[in-house]
Design an enzyme around this catalytic site. Structure first.
Site: not given
Length: 385
Positions: A29-30, A116, A158
């Site tokens: 995911p970005m 993040c 993640k």
């Protein structure tokens, strides 16, 4: 065309809960990138049984049923499984978000973002800072799994190696996730302090694979070509790969990954004419999803990635970067030299890299890793890592 040889005999597929992942490839995911249009483009090149994750969704926004967020959660009619990544710091909020998502039937697989590294997120205890708080992390995974289990929706996690080299959390994070019912873990093999700079430490992926034995371990970091994915799996023993920046402006990487991981000949890289066709297709899909005006603004950030290394004049590049309509995009694509071969120097790293830096953390964050307190005001929207 060529082969990418592997010394590892691969099983037919990895499973994440009930879903076979074959080949074992995940689109990371970005934020601002992996919307419905880009995922569809990647799926058109890659395997329908790979995993393509929606851009990150904030759990708080799901609970509040934020209209913009609900549109970000859009999936294509034939997209399956529908994979969504959530960000949050509060077990109660994340649990409630998962209950809403599975209750409404909005996703088939939910991933938790703890990767993040951005200062405005870690400063509040979110993202890559959070796994340091082991008890809080455990409660978050447990709450999400409990909420997802009745619907048979797998939860995965993640994370990064840790905050920095002095505060490495990934082995504990992997063991905790496994113990609390996560169906897979993925490691971006950098610390938060590295951000996207330097080289990913693939040896950490191998160590995580040794520590986590009951669920798949996926590796992430510095996969810019199909050969990188094969090498990562060979060197680390990981079960699959997560690809982020490597596919920016290069969605056909998923065709190359599929061929390499199945031991098939790699397809030829596209010439500039082929790239132009893909670029136009991307724009058309975005227009369907966002409307033409917003789509063209969104597409502009992709231009440098698509045209990277090709002989395209500065004026034409500038015009691509300010494109405002599909008709104009079609005209610009027509001005490209369709026979220009794919350049060698476009095969390396792409996307953000930046420089390492000290990780911003809440006051006293490192004092007690077992403190279960929820960080205050950390439910913010930002990109995954």
């Amino acid at each position: 065309m060529g082969f990418v040889q592997s010394d590892v005999l691969r099983e037919a597929s990895v499973r994440i809960g009930p879903y076979p992942v074959d080949p074992p490839v995940v689109l990371a995911p970005m934020a601002g990138i992996t919307n419905l249009a880009f995922r569809k483009l990647c799926r058109e090149f890659g395997s329908p049984t790979a995993i393509y994750v929606c851009e990150m969704i904030t759990a708080r926004a799901v609970v509040e049923r934020n209209e913009k967020t609900l549109h970000m959660m859009s999936f294509d009619a034939d997209e399956h499984p529908r994979s969504m990544q959530l960000y949050g710091v509060d077990p109660a909020t994340l649990g409630e978000a998962v209950r809403i998502i599975v209750g409404e039937g909005w996703a088939d697989h939910i991933d938790l973002n703890l990767g993040c590294p951005v200062p405005k997120v870690t400063r509040l205890g979110g993202g890559a800072a959070l796994p340091y708080k082991r008890t809080l992390f455990r409660r978050i995974v447990a709450a999400m799994v409990k909420a997802a289990e009745p619907a048979g929706v797998p939860v995965t996690v993640k994370f990064r190696i840790g905050i920095d080299d002095e505060h490495r959390t990934y082995l504990d994070a992997g063991r905790i996730a496994e113990a609390e019912g996560a169906q897979a873990v993925a490691l971006h093999a950098r610390t938060a302090a590295q951000r996207y700079s330097g080289q990913a430490d693939w040896t950490a992926i191998a160590r995580l694979k040794d520590a986590v034995t009951a669920i798949p371990v996926l590796g992430n970091g510095d996969i810019f070509a199909a050969a990188d994915a094969v090498r990562m799996m060979d060197e680390t023993g990981c079960d699959g790969v997560v690809v982020g920046r490597g596919c920016l402006g290069r969605p056909w990487l998923f065709a190359e990954l599929q061929a390499a991981l199945r031991g098939e000949p790699l397809p030829d890289a596209p010439d500039l004419g082929g790239v132009g066709n893909v670029l136009y297709r991307h724009g058309a899909l975005l227009a369907e999803h966002l409307g033409e005006d917003k789509a063209m603004r969104d597409l502009r950030k992709h231009m440098a990635w698509y045209l990277m290394g090709f002989p395209v004049g500065a004026d034409l590049r500038r015009t691509f970067a300010t494109v405002s309509s599909l008709i104009q995009l079609e005209d610009l694509v027509g001005q490209l030299d369709p026979t220009a071969p794919f350049p060698k120097d476009a095969e390396g790293p792409r996307g953000r890299q930046g420089s390492p830096g000290k990780v911003a953390l809440p006051h006293g964050w490192l004092d007690d890793p077992d403190d279960p307190a929820v960080p205050q005001a950390a439910d913010v929207m930002h990109s995954g890592g």
